[in-house]
Design an enzyme around this catalytic site. Structure first.
Site, PDB file in Angstrom:
ATOM      1  N   THR A  87       0.848  -1.194   0.000  1.00 59.31           N
ATOM      2  CA  THR A  87       0.000   0.000   0.000  1.00 59.31           C
ATOM      3  C   THR A  87       0.883   1.243   0.000  1.00 59.31           C
ATOM      4  O   THR A  87       1.983   1.249   0.549  1.00 59.31           O
ATOM      5  CB  THR A  87      -0.940   0.033   1.218  1.00 59.31           C
ATOM      6  OG1 THR A  87      -0.180   0.195   2.416  1.00 59.31           O
ATOM      7  CG2 THR A  87      -1.768  -1.243   1.292  1.00 59.31           C
ATOM      8  N   GLY A  88       0.384   2.297  -0.642  1.00 58.21           N
ATOM      9  CA  GLY A  88       1.138   3.543  -0.676  1.00 58.21           C
ATOM     10  C   GLY A  88       2.472   3.402  -1.372  1.00 58.21           C
ATOM     11  O   GLY A  88       3.486   3.935  -0.911  1.00 58.21           O
ATOM     12  N   ALA A  89       2.497   2.708  -2.516  1.00 57.93           N
ATOM     13  CA  ALA A  89       3.761   2.418  -3.184  1.00 57.93           C
ATOM     14  C   ALA A  89       4.129   3.429  -4.258  1.00 57.93           C
ATOM     15  O   ALA A  89       5.018   3.168  -5.066  1.00 57.93           O
ATOM     16  CB  ALA A  89       3.705   1.015  -3.801  1.00 57.93           C
ATOM     17  N   GLY A  92       8.169   7.498  -1.661  1.00 59.43           N
ATOM     18  CA  GLY A  92       8.801   7.205  -0.384  1.00 59.43           C
ATOM     19  C   GLY A  92       9.173   5.764  -0.150  1.00 59.43           C
ATOM     20  O   GLY A  92       9.658   5.061  -1.041  1.00 59.43           O
ATOM     21  N   TYR A 269      -1.467  10.553  14.734  1.00 61.44           N
ATOM     22  CA  TYR A 269      -0.546   9.707  13.955  1.00 61.44           C
ATOM     23  C   TYR A 269       0.156   8.703  14.865  1.00 61.44           C
ATOM     24  O   TYR A 269       0.212   7.505  14.578  1.00 61.44           O
ATOM     25  CB  TYR A 269       0.482  10.564  13.238  1.00 61.44           C
ATOM     26  CG  TYR A 269       1.577   9.762  12.580  1.00 61.44           C
ATOM     27  CD1 TYR A 269       1.368   9.149  11.342  1.00 61.44           C
ATOM     28  CD2 TYR A 269       2.803   9.575  13.211  1.00 61.44           C
ATOM     29  CE1 TYR A 269       2.374   8.386  10.743  1.00 61.44           C
ATOM     30  CE2 TYR A 269       3.805   8.818  12.620  1.00 61.44           C
ATOM     31  CZ  TYR A 269       3.585   8.230  11.394  1.00 61.44           C
ATOM     32  OH  TYR A 269       4.572   7.467  10.802  1.00 61.44           O
TER      33      TYR A 269
END
Length: 394
Positions: A87-89, A92, A269
């Site tokens: 996920t979120g690839a 960063g 967070y």
């Protein structure tokens, strides 16, 4: 109405996709005692089912303490590429990890991202081998999108060997909370609840994997560990009695914060990362012995230049990288951090389940210690049960 995962314009998404990379150094990541001592219609799907190549092209312009690890069943092996969802690839840590794995030629990386075009451009810019990655839409700020992603993956017939829960939202300077499509405070809604539902819905896929070492990896953070110097920088992570989580994480029904307190973007967070690390351990306790799946978390070091900090104040973004490079000397590049996460995905020596991995100054991995709250079995069970209700699993 279910969110149509492949056709959601990225501009409608409420959050910015970042990487769950903590913002403090490995030096600061050691326990205090050590300091005292020294995400059927994906827009584009390029992959392999067994040894047969398949392709779908877009029709649009874009498209408790850890126990001893149980060995994989005898004779369990495959000659195909491993399949890993990250996920979120699109930037960063996630992108760096995707690149590191794709370049080995042993992995097909499913880049589970909110913005298809961003992910495609990022993969090309990074020089990722085009036959070793595919892109599927996933918006962790929508539980409908999570369910659609899981449905698309299952309909593709693609085996799943490793799931990496990496994407994250970090809003340290926000004075007011923002919310997911389901009404949860954004940071916990994306970082924890979205990933929790994703992992639960894909658990059976991992169980059916014929890979020698199926794994579920949840990226943790030093900032949620109050047994470290960085974890003691205010506001400190604290789930309290979880009255806010129980009430639905919004100020209409209670509080946007897990502990029922006043909204604080930085603390939200940190609290979400505590939940991530607690969930890794609860998955381990509930499913490892039965399935042989390795459940792990990690802190890959401080990537001071990551896009995770894009909502921080300009002065912080200016000074934090040199501070990590020259003062703490704990700076880690995106490339090196990606290699570390790739190691937890694929290294045969890192199959122990229930572990929170870190790296020392010599880039050697070791089993790090979680804080008392981040390793509390009772809290882990309670977070699990409350989260099941919020995401519709109970």
């Amino acid at each position: 109405m279910a969110l149509q995962a492949s056709f959601l314009p990225s501009a409608l998404s409420a959050h910015k996709e970042g990487k769950t990379v903590a913002k403090d150094s490995v030096f600061l990541g050691a326990p205090l005692s050590d300091h005292l001592k020294s995400d059927f219609s994906p827009l584009l799907l390029r992959t392999k089912r067994a040894n047969v190549s398949i392709g779908v092209r877009a029709q649009t312009t874009a498209t408790a303490a850890p126990s001893v690890n149980r060995s994989a069943p005898e004779g369990k092996k495959t000659l195909r590429k491993g399949n890993v969802v990250i996920t979120g690839a699109s930037s960063g840590l996630g992108l760096a990890t995707a690149k590191a794995l794709a370049e080995t030629g042993k992995w097909n990386v499913i880049m589970a991202c909110r913005d298809f075009l961003k992910a495609e451009k990022a993969a090309k810019s990074a020089g990722m081998p085009k036959d070793n990655y595919s892109i599927m839409h996933l918006d962790l700020a929508s539980l409908d999108s999570v369910r659609q992603f899981v449905s698309n993956l299952k309909r593709s017939g693609l085996p799943l060997d490793v799931l990496v829960c990496n994407a994250a939202v970090y809003q340290p300077t926000a004075s007011e909370p923002s919310y997911t499509a389901d009404g949860f405070e954004m940071s916990v809604g994306v970082n924890h609840l979205g990933h929790f539902l994703l992992a639960r819905l894909l658990l059976d896929e991992l169980k059916e994997s014929d890979h020698p070492s199926p794994r579920l990896i949840i990226v943790g953070s030093i900032t949620g560990n109050t047994n470290t110097l960085a974890g003691n920088v205010p506001p400190k992570a604290n789930l309290g009695d979880m009255r806010g989580l129980a009430a639905g994480l919004n100020d209409t029904s209670g509080s946007t914060m897990i502990d029922g307190g006043k909204f604080d973007g930085a603390k939200a967070y940190k609290d979400s990362k505590v939940c991530n690390m607690l969930m890794m351990q609860e998955f381990h306790r509930r499913y490892h012995e039965e399935t042989g799946i390795t459940f792990a978390s990690l802190y890959p070091g401080c990537i001071a230049t990551t896009g995770l900090f894009r909502e921080h104040i300009p002065l912080f973004r200016l000074l934090f990288p040199p501070f990590q490079k020259y003062i703490t000397k704990g700076f880690v590049s995106e490339e090196d951090a990606g290699k570390r996460l790739a190691q937890v995905v694929s290294d045969p020596s890192l199959t122990k389940s229930g572990v929170y991995w870190s790296w020392n100054k010599n880039s050697a991995s070791f089993e790090n210690q979680l804080s008392q709250e981040a390793s509390d079995a009772g809290k882990a069970r309670k977070v699990w049960e409350l989260s099941e209700k919020l995401v519709g699993l109970a």
